[in-house]
Design a protein around this motif. Sequence first.
Motif, PDB file in Angstrom:
ATOM      1  N   TYR A 119       0.695  -1.294  -0.034  1.00  0.00           N
ATOM      2  CA  TYR A 119       0.011  -0.049   0.062  1.00  0.00           C
ATOM      3  C   TYR A 119       1.056   1.315   0.060  1.00  0.00           C
ATOM      4  O   TYR A 119       1.720   1.131   0.755  1.00  0.00           O
ATOM      5  N   THR A 120       0.417   2.121  -0.741  1.00  0.00           N
ATOM      6  CA  THR A 120       1.264   3.596  -0.811  1.00  0.00           C
ATOM      7  C   THR A 120       0.081   4.588  -1.265  1.00  0.00           C
ATOM      8  O   THR A 120      -0.742   4.366  -2.056  1.00  0.00           O
ATOM      9  N   SER A 121       0.340   5.684  -0.647  1.00  0.00           N
ATOM     10  CA  SER A 121      -0.683   6.744  -0.770  1.00  0.00           C
ATOM     11  C   SER A 121      -0.196   8.238  -0.407  1.00  0.00           C
ATOM     12  O   SER A 121       1.012   8.364   0.171  1.00  0.00           O
ATOM     13  N   LYS A 122      -0.736   9.195  -1.085  1.00  0.00           N
ATOM     14  CA  LYS A 122      -0.183  10.620  -1.096  1.00  0.00           C
ATOM     15  C   LYS A 122      -1.760  11.290  -0.737  1.00  0.00           C
ATOM     16  O   LYS A 122      -2.913  11.022  -1.348  1.00  0.00           O
ATOM     17  N   PHE A 123      -1.659  12.515  -0.178  1.00  0.00           N
ATOM     18  CA  PHE A 123      -2.540  13.340   0.240  1.00  0.00           C
ATOM     19  C   PHE A 123      -2.246  14.517   0.379  1.00  0.00           C
ATOM     20  O   PHE A 123      -1.374  14.734   0.824  1.00  0.00           O
ATOM     21  N   ARG A 124      -3.077  15.534  -0.133  1.00  0.00           N
ATOM     22  CA  ARG A 124      -2.740  17.039   0.032  1.00  0.00           C
ATOM     23  C   ARG A 124      -3.907  17.881   0.076  1.00  0.00           C
ATOM     24  O   ARG A 124      -4.948  17.676  -0.249  1.00  0.00           O
ATOM     25  N   ILE A 125      -3.647  19.098   0.459  1.00  0.00           N
ATOM     26  CA  ILE A 125      -4.559  20.238   0.897  1.00  0.00           C
ATOM     27  C   ILE A 125      -4.255  21.383   0.137  1.00  0.00           C
ATOM     28  O   ILE A 125      -3.093  21.671   0.074  1.00  0.00           O
ATOM     29  N   GLY A 126      -5.074  22.017  -0.639  1.00  0.00           N
ATOM     30  CA  GLY A 126      -5.205  23.375  -1.437  1.00  0.00           C
ATOM     31  C   GLY A 126      -6.177  24.144  -0.712  1.00  0.00           C
ATOM     32  O   GLY A 126      -7.087  23.886  -0.051  1.00  0.00           O
ATOM     33  N   LEU A 127      -5.965  25.416  -0.890  1.00  0.00           N
ATOM     34  CA  LEU A 127      -6.800  26.578  -0.612  1.00  0.00           C
ATOM     35  C   LEU A 127      -7.475  27.025  -1.928  1.00  0.00           C
ATOM     36  O   LEU A 127      -6.901  27.645  -2.883  1.00  0.00           O
ATOM     37  N   GLN A 128      -8.778  27.111  -1.849  1.00  0.00           N
ATOM     38  CA  GLN A 128      -9.490  28.044  -3.337  1.00  0.00           C
ATOM     39  C   GLN A 128      -9.691  29.618  -2.813  1.00  0.00           C
ATOM     40  O   GLN A 128      -9.538  29.867  -1.358  1.00  0.00           O
ATOM     41  N   SER A 129      -9.891  30.363  -3.467  1.00  0.00           N
ATOM     42  CA  SER A 129      -9.962  31.828  -3.350  1.00  0.00           C
ATOM     43  C   SER A 129     -11.302  32.014  -2.661  1.00  0.00           C
ATOM     44  O   SER A 129     -11.463  33.198  -2.048  1.00  0.00           O
ATOM     45  N   ASN A 130     -12.317  31.222  -2.667  1.00  0.00           N
ATOM     46  CA  ASN A 130     -13.534  31.309  -1.916  1.00  0.00           C
ATOM     47  C   ASN A 130     -13.313  30.916  -0.405  1.00  0.00           C
ATOM     48  O   ASN A 130     -14.456  30.670   0.171  1.00  0.00           O
ATOM     49  N   ASN A 131     -12.138  30.753  -0.072  1.00  0.00           N
ATOM     50  CA  ASN A 131     -11.721  30.154   1.423  1.00  0.00           C
ATOM     51  C   ASN A 131     -12.269  28.574   1.674  1.00  0.00           C
ATOM     52  O   ASN A 131     -12.067  28.257   2.815  1.00  0.00           O
ATOM     53  N   ASN A 132     -12.786  27.775   0.516  1.00  0.00           N
ATOM     54  CA  ASN A 132     -12.888  26.610   1.001  1.00  0.00           C
ATOM     55  C   ASN A 132     -11.462  25.884   0.597  1.00  0.00           C
ATOM     56  O   ASN A 132     -10.729  26.462  -0.090  1.00  0.00           O
ATOM     57  N   VAL A 133     -11.405  24.599   1.102  1.00  0.00           N
ATOM     58  CA  VAL A 133     -10.279  23.909   1.036  1.00  0.00           C
ATOM     59  C   VAL A 133     -10.662  22.750  -0.020  1.00  0.00           C
ATOM     60  O   VAL A 133     -11.770  22.091  -0.018  1.00  0.00           O
ATOM     61  N   ILE A 134      -9.544  22.143  -0.923  1.00  0.00           N
ATOM     62  CA  ILE A 134      -9.682  21.083  -1.690  1.00  0.00           C
ATOM     63  C   ILE A 134      -8.642  19.966  -1.173  1.00  0.00           C
ATOM     64  O   ILE A 134      -7.614  20.271  -0.637  1.00  0.00           O
ATOM     65  N   THR A 135      -8.977  18.824  -1.314  1.00  0.00           N
ATOM     66  CA  THR A 135      -8.036  17.584  -1.251  1.00  0.00           C
ATOM     67  C   THR A 135      -7.972  16.847  -2.372  1.00  0.00           C
ATOM     68  O   THR A 135      -9.153  16.547  -3.106  1.00  0.00           O
ATOM     69  N   ASP A 136      -6.843  16.058  -2.323  1.00  0.00           N
ATOM     70  CA  ASP A 136      -6.590  15.218  -3.421  1.00  0.00           C
ATOM     71  C   ASP A 136      -6.000  13.827  -2.737  1.00  0.00           C
ATOM     72  O   ASP A 136      -5.299  14.197  -1.734  1.00  0.00           O
ATOM     73  N   PHE A 137      -6.245  13.066  -3.113  1.00  0.00           N
ATOM     74  CA  PHE A 137      -5.899  11.555  -2.410  1.00  0.00           C
ATOM     75  C   PHE A 137      -5.714  10.515  -3.693  1.00  0.00           C
ATOM     76  O   PHE A 137      -6.506  10.293  -4.509  1.00  0.00           O
ATOM     77  N   ARG A 138      -4.874   9.921  -3.640  1.00  0.00           N
ATOM     78  CA  ARG A 138      -4.598   8.653  -4.358  1.00  0.00           C
ATOM     79  C   ARG A 138      -3.642   7.618  -3.723  1.00  0.00           C
ATOM     80  O   ARG A 138      -2.790   7.793  -2.757  1.00  0.00           O
ATOM     81  N   LYS A 139      -4.130   6.364  -3.992  1.00  0.00           N
ATOM     82  CA  LYS A 139      -3.725   5.261  -3.312  1.00  0.00           C
ATOM     83  C   LYS A 139      -3.419   4.184  -4.377  1.00  0.00           C
ATOM     84  O   LYS A 139      -4.176   3.939  -5.367  1.00  0.00           O
TER      85      LYS A 139
END
Length: 187
Positions: free
Chosen positions: A139-159
């Motif tokens: 098993y291997t995975s990556k996770f990241r958090i980003g910020l949108q201009s409307n102050n919501n966050v976005i997340t990306d995940f891949r495993k």
Amino acid sequence: MRIYKITTYIFVFLAMCSCATLKKAPEVKNRIELTENNLHLINGTYQNNNKNPANASEFFWGSFFRRKESDAIYHKDSKDDPIFLITLEAVHKKRINATVTVNDSVLKTIKIRGRIKNGYFEQNRKMYVIPMAVLNVAYTSKFRIGLQSNNNVITDFRKVEAGTVYFFHPFNNSGNLYNLEHKKVTN
């Protein structure tokens, strides 16, 4: 016994060569580039996107969702789906604390360790290998958090998760969740 060792070594080698990456994740247009100086902008409470699974043994906001946590939430008398709130706090440039709250009670606090990369806060790679006679899993995975201009966050995940059962039945349980938007509730 020799075939078991050879199979295990080949399996571990293949697992290490097929690590999960976020290079092919689609870019968001209205995103604020995170840096060491503005990482504090993600501080706040967000409602978890319903597409982000909260199932036992699944990866959830930088940590695995354990069976006892799942049982504590889903075995309640309420027929409604639980409301997951995530409170993010940037501690410093290499760590973010995430507190998961479910129906007004704190479920767990997660220390997300990583670094800022390409305008996102990217968690360090999570990996494990289970070489056993009955079950082999990598098993291997990556996770990241980003910020949108409307102050919501976005997340990306891949495993990337693959293995064999009894050496004869291979399985591939890989997946991804890209650009999940989590709405900001409070500062």
